[in-house]
Design an enzyme around this catalytic site. Sequence first.
Site, mmCIF file in Angstrom:
data_model
loop_
_atom_site.group_PDB
_atom_site.id
_atom_site.type_symbol
_atom_site.label_atom_id
_atom_site.label_comp_id
_atom_site.label_asym_id
_atom_site.label_seq_id
_atom_site.Cartn_x
_atom_site.Cartn_y
_atom_site.Cartn_z
ATOM 1 N N LEU A 1 0.828 -1.207 0.000
ATOM 2 C CA LEU A 1 0.000 0.000 0.000
ATOM 3 C C LEU A 1 0.868 1.266 0.000
ATOM 4 O O LEU A 1 2.058 1.201 0.273
ATOM 5 C CB LEU A 1 -0.906 -0.007 1.234
ATOM 6 N N PRO A 2 0.239 2.435 -0.263
ATOM 7 C CA PRO A 2 1.042 3.650 -0.403
ATOM 8 C C PRO A 2 1.780 4.088 0.876
ATOM 9 O O PRO A 2 2.956 4.418 0.806
ATOM 10 C CB PRO A 2 0.011 4.712 -0.814
ATOM 11 N N THR B 1 6.389 0.698 1.742
ATOM 12 C CA THR B 1 7.409 1.519 2.407
ATOM 13 C C THR B 1 6.677 2.473 3.335
ATOM 14 O O THR B 1 5.942 3.350 2.872
ATOM 15 C CB THR B 1 8.221 2.325 1.369
ATOM 16 N N LYS C 1 15.633 0.662 5.062
ATOM 17 C CA LYS C 1 15.235 1.235 3.768
ATOM 18 C C LYS C 1 15.289 2.770 3.820
ATOM 19 O O LYS C 1 15.768 3.421 2.901
ATOM 20 C CB LYS C 1 13.826 0.736 3.408
ATOM 21 N N LYS D 1 8.667 11.350 -0.562
ATOM 22 C CA LYS D 1 7.978 10.576 0.481
ATOM 23 C C LYS D 1 9.006 9.912 1.414
ATOM 24 O O LYS D 1 8.895 9.977 2.633
ATOM 25 C CB LYS D 1 7.093 9.512 -0.175
#
Length: 296
Positions: free
Chosen positions: A62-63, A93, A168, A243
């Site tokens: 998902l976003p 992420t 990450k 983001k």
Amino acid sequence: MKIGFVGLGNMGGPMAGNLLASGHELKLFDLVDAAIAAVDDQAAVASAADAARDVDVFVSMLPAGKHVRALYLDEGGVLDVVAQQTLLIDCSTIDPQSAKDVAAAAAHRGIEMLDAPVSGGTAGAQAGTLTFIVGGSEAALERARPLLEVMGANIFHAGVNGAGQTAKVCNNMLLAIHMAGTAEALALGVASGLDPGVLSEIMKQSSGGNWSLNVYNPYPGVMDGVPASRGYQGGFLVDLMAKDLGLALQTARESGSSVPLGALSESLFSLHKNSNEAGHLDFSSIQWLYQPDLKP
Ligand code: NAD
């Protein structure tokens, strides 16, 4: 295996497609019907909860953190319906704290969960060559490994729940910093009369060498096959880098860390995004921020 898969966008769609192609039985859900149809209409179910019932593994892509929290934690959400033996894998992420919170809520119910964000972009998702950066127990990772190997080529165990997201975030913050630094050095050289290709070769063989310079050169025309040589189309979008830099700053606040270069990079990329309408261009287009004359 029986697998529930929710979030079939640019990344999740091809990832689910690779699982289907390798013979697994999937239950697919996305808020957008066309996204399900692009993978396999026959495997569609009516809700995320339906996708989570009666499966061996449940995967989400998902976003952002708010979507992941809602999917798992809302009343009637995944944690309310999933069987205890189902393994949960969130590949989105998101901020490390959300990953920890959702995994803790799952553990409270005796359910194992991994955070497994990816790098490798949409090309890696299609080719099944993603890198998975995994947080959670060794045992859960071993359960997930056969599926991750279908979707990816490299699997790293970063540590406990949330560690995959943290690793990450650290990597992408460093990527932003050395890309901006590379663009800045090239702009300085060109403004002072150097050829960007000659300067790139010199720096590649010298102590300035780094991934952005060596394999992803941001200066148009210096390197073949990179986004800079095709008008910054494709690649890793400025929107996604912005983001991820937001997540880096959030993570720094939560851990009490100072990230002055990360903060500056976040400002540079957001300035670039807004002033050059660059959200949908590759992140190496940051070169334009230093050299507006390069813009078409
Ligand atoms: P995307 O916007 O293309 O896909 C997200 C999908 O999730 C959409 O189809 C949307 O309809 C669906 N969705 C949203 N909320 C939902 C809900 N509650 N229930 C069901 N479906 C829902 O995004 P993407 O590019 O596939 O990225 C997904 C994640 O992967 C993001 O966290 C992103 O940061 C990360 N990521 C993306 C890339 C990339 O190159 N695109 C690379 C690495 C990591």
